[in-house]
Structures are given as structure tokens and as C-alpha cells.
Design an enzyme around this catalytic site. Structure first.
Site, mmCIF file in Angstrom:
data_model
loop_
_atom_site.group_PDB
_atom_site.id
_atom_site.type_symbol
_atom_site.label_atom_id
_atom_site.label_comp_id
_atom_site.label_asym_id
_atom_site.label_seq_id
_atom_site.Cartn_x
_atom_site.Cartn_y
_atom_site.Cartn_z
ATOM 1 N N LYS A 1 0.825 -1.211 0.000
ATOM 2 C CA LYS A 1 0.000 0.000 0.000
ATOM 3 C C LYS A 1 0.857 1.259 0.000
ATOM 4 O O LYS A 1 0.452 2.286 -0.537
ATOM 5 C CB LYS A 1 -0.962 0.006 1.191
ATOM 6 C CG LYS A 1 -2.084 -0.992 1.039
ATOM 7 C CD LYS A 1 -3.211 -0.747 2.018
ATOM 8 C CE LYS A 1 -4.338 -1.739 1.798
ATOM 9 N NZ LYS A 1 -5.330 -1.694 2.889
ATOM 10 N N LYS B 1 -4.718 -11.294 -7.553
ATOM 11 C CA LYS B 1 -5.972 -11.461 -6.823
ATOM 12 C C LYS B 1 -7.059 -10.558 -7.435
ATOM 13 O O LYS B 1 -6.757 -9.473 -7.924
ATOM 14 C CB LYS B 1 -5.670 -11.062 -5.371
ATOM 15 C CG LYS B 1 -6.840 -11.019 -4.428
ATOM 16 C CD LYS B 1 -6.372 -10.616 -3.025
ATOM 17 C CE LYS B 1 -7.333 -9.591 -2.454
ATOM 18 N NZ LYS B 1 -7.188 -9.295 -1.051
ATOM 19 N N LYS C 1 -10.996 -5.080 -5.649
ATOM 20 C CA LYS C 1 -11.963 -4.027 -5.934
ATOM 21 C C LYS C 1 -11.274 -2.717 -6.287
ATOM 22 O O LYS C 1 -11.896 -1.806 -6.797
ATOM 23 C CB LYS C 1 -12.905 -3.831 -4.748
ATOM 24 C CG LYS C 1 -12.212 -3.563 -3.417
ATOM 25 C CD LYS C 1 -13.245 -3.583 -2.290
ATOM 26 C CE LYS C 1 -12.564 -3.674 -0.940
ATOM 27 N NZ LYS C 1 -13.475 -4.027 0.142
#
Ligand code: TRP
Length: 334
Positions: free
Chosen positions: A115, A197, A200
């Protein structure tokens, strides 16, 4: 005397769209747990603040996710459904746990590093603290079992370490939680890149199916999903894209992989993809309808939130008081 039920805790962030991957990999598996365990399901809104949010959207996403929980069969009469920020003990315990967390171990967390790369302009302390807050969620309820996807195993491990560290420093206080990783160990991959993966936050909308996507969108995204060489519908490591679609098909339809392989023997990828779309639509349509209905009944959702927060607060307050006492904070006179 009846044995006390084991406690299950899990949560999802109310950030944007819930994907088919979130549903098949997490929420769908929570429903049956309610029969056996005392379940607590949380909308972890404080975690969402670690990346930039639009306040009005965060508010909407929080209610959407609560309604989705219920639409997916999480029953507020059986389990505790609540919003993290409604129980102030989460943030307070996180502070205490911070004092037994090391900068080095948080700095090494895979998700923090990822992140930080992705949000290089906003590497805030909350991002680094994220796993400590998650540990606090779990430990506040003396949780025995935490259903998590593979990507959260490292965070769960930290929660276990912090519990053990605190217990050995201040005496037995926390239950050391265990992970409940799905038996089949599957994870749903991106429709555009089966090595990643399904996420979203993928900038490519075609990479994921959101639980709220329209029928037309679901069909289009599956039609555009990447495939592998050859034309056979078979589950195999050399067919990562088709295997991913098969996983989605099987989890949506309830068929086994063998049944599905037989069904699609001799058929091409095109027919297969449209069958995957049918199965996904059949699964998500009733959930979408139920969620929509629930969102129209604001009073009901508010009552669920109130009940959930009250019930969660009771346990949370007990644990936090114990923690404050153990570390030597003088109790407030009331
Ligand atoms: N970090 C989890 C995720 O992104 C969400 C989460 C927050 C969570 N607190 C939790 C999951 C406690 C399980 C238990 O998926």
C-alpha cells in the site's frame, strides 16, 4: 453446563465495491458459521480511513455493506453486526497494543509495503498501524477463530504475537486467536490476469465482478475474461485463467469441479463463459434484490446498528477495563 460457544470475529472494509472474490472467499463462508459459533461481523470503517476517502461515500458504503451482510444471510438476530467506529474501545485498545508493537515488525508487513507503494503520496501512520487496529478488533472480543483470506494471514499472525506478548508481559489477558482459512484454500483471481488477486481497487473494471454489477456488466466482464491456450475446460495449473473461471462457476453453482468439467467437455470457451455468467447472476441477483429492499428500510438498519453496537460494547468494555487495569492505569472514579 452447556459449553460456551467459541467466538468468531471478522470484518470487511466499506471501501467501494465488494467483489465476487470478497463474497466467495469470505462473506459466503461466514453464513454457516452462525449455527456453530457466536459470531461477530464488523464493518471496519476506521480501517478505511488509512487511504483517502470521500466522507459522503464512506457513509454510503458503510450502510451498503451492512445491508449486504444481512442480504448475504448474516442474521442480526443470531450474530452481532456492527460498525467498528460505534464501539470506541477499538481505537483505545489499538493505542495500548501500539505500545507492545515494534516499528520494525509493522514496517515489514507485506500489505503495508504494497500500500505504501500504491499510495506513495499518503503513507500515513494509520496505514502502518492498520494491523494493530485489526489485532485490537480481534482481541477485544476474546476471539477464538478469525475467518480470513490468505492475504490476511500475516496480519492474523501479528494479532497472535501481540496477544502472546501482552499476556507474557502483563499476565494472561487475551485469548490467542486462530485463523479459519477456507478449506479449499482457493482465492479468486483477476479476470484479466489470473496471477493477481481479484481486487476491488483494480483500475481495470473488467478485472473484477462487483456484487452490485448489473446482469449486462457481469455477462460482458466474463465474456472479456482472459483465457488460456487450447480450448478444453479443465482445472489445471497450466490453465490458470480457465481454472479461475471454473472456481467461480463451481462456487456459484454448487457443482463440483469434476461435474463441471464433464458438463463442459467438448464445449468451447465461449459457451463455458456464458454458463459462468449465468451461474454468477443466479447467485447474486437475489442478494442484490434483498440488499436494495433493506436499504429502503433505514429505520430497520438503524435498529440493527444500535443493537449491534450495544452488544459489542459490553464485551469490548470488559476487555478494555481488564487491559487498563493490567497495564497500571488508575480506574476512573464514577
Ligand atoms: N484487514 C481485513 C481485510 O482487509 C479487514 C479486517 C479488519 C478484519 N479487522 C479485521 C478481518 C478483523 C478479520 C478480523 O480483509
Amino acid at each position: 453446563m452447556q459449553d460456551k460457544k467459541q467466538v468468531v470475529f471478522s470484518g470487511v472494509q466499506p471501501t467501494g465495491k465488494i467483489t465476487l472474490g470478497n463474497y466467495l472467499g469470505a462473506i459466503k463462508n461466514w453464513r454457516p458459521l452462525q449455527e456453530q459459533y457466536q459470531c461477530i461481523f464488523c464493518v471496519v470503517d476506521l480501517h478505511s480511513l488509512t487511504v483517502t476517502q470521500v466522507p459522503a461515500e464512506l457513509r454510503k458504503n458503510t450502510m451498503d455493506l451492512l445491508a449486504l451482510y444481512i442480504a448475504c444471510g448474516l442474521d442480526p438476530d443470531v450474530s452481532t453486526l456492527f460498525v467498528q467506529s460505534h464501539v470506541h474501545e477499538h481505537a483505545e485498545l489499538a493505542w495500548i497494543l501500539d505500545t507492545v508493537s515494534y516499528v520494525g515488525e509493522l514496517n515489514r508487513m507485506t500489505q503495508f509495503k504494497e500500500k505504501s507503494r500504491k499510495h506513495a503520496d499518503n503513507i500515513n501512520m494509520g496505514l502502518m498501524n492498520y494491523p494493530v487496529l485489526m489485532a485490537s478488533d480481534i482481541l477485544l472480543y476474546q476471539t477464538d477463530l478469525v475467518p480470513v483470506g490468505k492475504d490476511q494471514v500475516q496480519h492474523l499472525e501479528l494479532a497472535r504475537n501481540l496477544a502472546e506478548r501482552f499476556n507474557s508481559r502483563y499476565s494472561e489477558t487475551f485469548v490467542v486467536p486462530q485463523g479459519l482459512v477456507p478449506k479449499t484454500g482457493y482465492s479468486i483471481k483477476s479476470l484479466q490476469d489470473p496471477s493477481a488477486k481479484m481486487s476491488k481497487s483494480d483500475p481495470n473494471e473488467n478485472a473484477f465482478v462487483a456484487l452490485t454489477d448489473s446482469k449486462e456488466d457481469i455477462r460482458r466482464k466474463l465474456r472479456r475474461a482472459v483465457t488460456d491456450c487450447g480450448s478444453e475446460v479443465r482445472f489445471s495449473p497450466d490453465k490458470p485463467a480457465i481454472s479461475n473461471l471454473l472456481t467461480i462457476y463451481c462456487l456459484s453453482s454448487g457443482e463440483s469441479v469434476e461435474q463441471a468439467e464433464q458438463r463442459f467437455a467438448g464445449k468451447g470457451y465461449g459457451d463455458f463463459k456464458s454458463a459462468v455468467a449465468d451461474a454468477v447472476i443466479a447467485m447474486v441477483e437475489p442478494i442484490q434484490e434483498e440488499q436494495k429492499k433493506l436499504l429502503q428500510d433505514k429505520a430497520y438498519l438503524e435498529s440493527v446498528l444500535k443493537r449491534g453496537a450495544e452488544s459489542a460494547s459490553k464485551t469490548a468494555a470488559k476487555t478494555l477495563a481488564k487491559v487498563y487495569r493490567k497495564v497500571g492505569l488508575v480506574p476512573a472514579s464514577r
